[in-house]
Scaffold this active site. Structure first.
Site, short mmCIF file in Angstrom:
data_model
loop_
_atom_site.label_atom_id
_atom_site.label_comp_id
_atom_site.label_asym_id
_atom_site.label_seq_id
_atom_site.Cartn_x
_atom_site.Cartn_y
_atom_site.Cartn_z
N HIS A 190 -1.16 -1.23 -4.26
CA HIS A 190 -2.44 -0.89 -3.64
C HIS A 190 -2.50 0.62 -3.44
CE1 HIS A 190 -5.98 -1.88 -1.14
NE2 HIS A 190 -5.56 -0.93 -0.31
N MET A 196 -8.94 8.22 -0.57
CA MET A 196 -9.79 8.63 0.56
C MET A 196 -10.30 10.05 0.32
SD MET A 196 -7.58 7.27 3.78
CE MET A 196 -6.70 5.70 3.76
N HIS A 225 -8.22 1.08 -4.12
CA HIS A 225 -9.17 0.86 -3.02
C HIS A 225 -9.84 2.20 -2.74
CE1 HIS A 225 -9.61 -0.10 1.58
NE2 HIS A 225 -10.77 -0.04 0.97
N SER A 236 0.84 -1.20 0.00
CA SER A 236 0.00 0.00 0.00
C SER A 236 0.87 1.24 0.00
CB SER A 236 -0.90 0.01 1.23
OG SER A 236 -1.48 1.30 1.36
N ASP A 269 -4.70 3.68 -2.04
CA ASP A 269 -5.81 4.03 -1.15
C ASP A 269 -6.34 5.42 -1.48
OD1 ASP A 269 -6.08 1.76 0.67
OD2 ASP A 269 -4.02 2.24 1.24
N MET A 315 -11.89 -5.82 5.29
CA MET A 315 -11.04 -4.89 6.04
C MET A 315 -10.72 -5.49 7.41
SD MET A 315 -10.33 -2.34 4.11
CE MET A 315 -9.39 -1.48 5.39
N MET A 357 -12.03 4.48 -0.81
CA MET A 357 -12.72 4.75 0.45
C MET A 357 -13.38 6.12 0.30
SD MET A 357 -9.74 3.25 2.87
CE MET A 357 -8.62 3.34 1.50
N ASP A 366 -6.85 -6.34 4.26
CA ASP A 366 -6.19 -5.04 4.27
C ASP A 366 -6.30 -4.43 5.66
OD1 ASP A 366 -5.20 -2.50 3.70
OD2 ASP A 366 -6.89 -1.90 2.43
C1 DX5 Z 1 -6.35 1.64 5.54
C2 DX5 Z 1 -5.91 1.33 4.13
C3 DX5 Z 1 -4.82 0.35 4.06
C4 DX5 Z 1 -3.53 0.80 4.74
C5 DX5 Z 1 -2.92 -0.40 5.34
O1 DX5 Z 1 -7.58 2.22 5.56
O2 DX5 Z 1 -7.00 0.81 3.38
O3 DX5 Z 1 -4.55 -0.06 2.73
O4 DX5 Z 1 -2.62 1.40 3.87
O5 DX5 Z 1 -1.80 -0.02 6.08
P1 DX5 Z 1 -1.12 -1.04 7.11
O6 DX5 Z 1 -0.68 -2.24 6.29
O7 DX5 Z 1 0.01 -0.25 7.65
O8 DX5 Z 1 -2.16 -1.42 8.12
ZN ZN Z 2 -6.50 -0.13 1.39
#
Ligand code: DX5
Ligand code: ZN
Length: 227
Positions: A30, A34, A63, A7, A32, A134, A65, A172
């Site tokens: 990956h 947000m 991903h 990620s 993220d 998750m 969010m 994740d």
């Molecule tokens: C959290 C993200 C993850 C995050 C995971 O909401 O969706 O992808 O980057 O980070 P670690 O592996 O450090 O928990």
């Molecule tokens: Zn993620």
């Protein structure tokens, strides 16, 4: 075959091309996304995904969010993502959205927050290429893995088996050398790791080590023996 998706939330956002290069050998990158509404954090959007897709050969696993997933998710396929994950909690019409993502040429995936059960979505599974369970509350990297999600991972693997589906099961949040074996044993086959990869002295080596751990755990797991 276990897949490891680093990620970039834990990477240096000013050096994303080099950070992608630092995990050469990873199965997917990956990303993220947000929006500060669906989760209390803000990261990046379509223009950065477009640039990153041009800057790396590693396929992008986006991903989302974000709220209004139906409206925004197709744009991430157009931006170059090979897999687009929307949250079940943020999609008004998940079947229509999954079909649209697939029709545009990407893998369609649906994520569940910790309090969202898999069972209401059993009949939708054939519409998906991956389910993301998750294992932390989404929003931030570096949180502690939630062991209480292991039964949901097991039940999801059973549903995939029951319906004979070729569906990937991603986890994740808090995935590391200390927790990846539990995830694999429970039925996960795609592992997102942020801090465990980018916090390591050699991120590419961390990817290889995590994959080896996951594959060893899968080989002895009841669900993985026949694979
Ligand atoms: C959290 C993200 C993850 C995050 C995971 O909401 O969706 O992808 O980057 O980070 P670690 O592996 O450090 O928990
Ligand atoms: Zn993620």
């Amino acid at each position: 075959m276990a897949q490891i998706n680093p990620s970039i939330l834990s990477a240096d956002f000013a050096r994303l091309a080099q950070e992608a290069e630092a995990v050469r050998g990873a199965d997917w990158l990956h990303v993220d996304v947000m929006d500060n509404h669906f989760v209390p954090n803000l990261t990046l959007g379509v223009p950065i995904v477009e640039s990153l897709a041009r800057a790396t050969d590693i396929p992008l696993d986006c991903h989302l969010m974000i709220e209004q997933a139906d409206r925004w998710a197709p744009q991430y396929v157009e931006a170059g993502a090979g897999s687009v994950t929307f949250h079940a909690e943020a999609a008004a019409a998940p079947v229509r959205l999954a079909r649209e993502i697939r029709a545009k040429g990407a893998r369609a995936s649906m994520a569940l927050k910790p309090a969202t059960p898999i069972e209401p979505y059993e009949d939708l599974l054939p519409e998906l290429d991956m389910v993301l369970i998750m294992t932390v509350e989404p929003g931030f990297g570096g949180q502690a893995f939630l062991d209480i999600m292991l039964p949901k991972i097991r039940r999801t693997r059973e549903l995939i088996h029951k319906h004979g589906l070729d569906l990937w099961l991603q986890v994740d949040g808090g995935v590391s050398a200390a927790t990846i074996e539990r995830c694999a044993e429970a039925g996960a086959d795609v592992f997102v790791a942020g801090s465990a990869v980018y916090g390591a002295a050699d991120p590419a080596e961390a990817v290889r080590a995590l994959r080896a751990q996951a594959e060893a755990a899968t080989a002895t797991a009841s669900w993985g023996c026949s694979h």
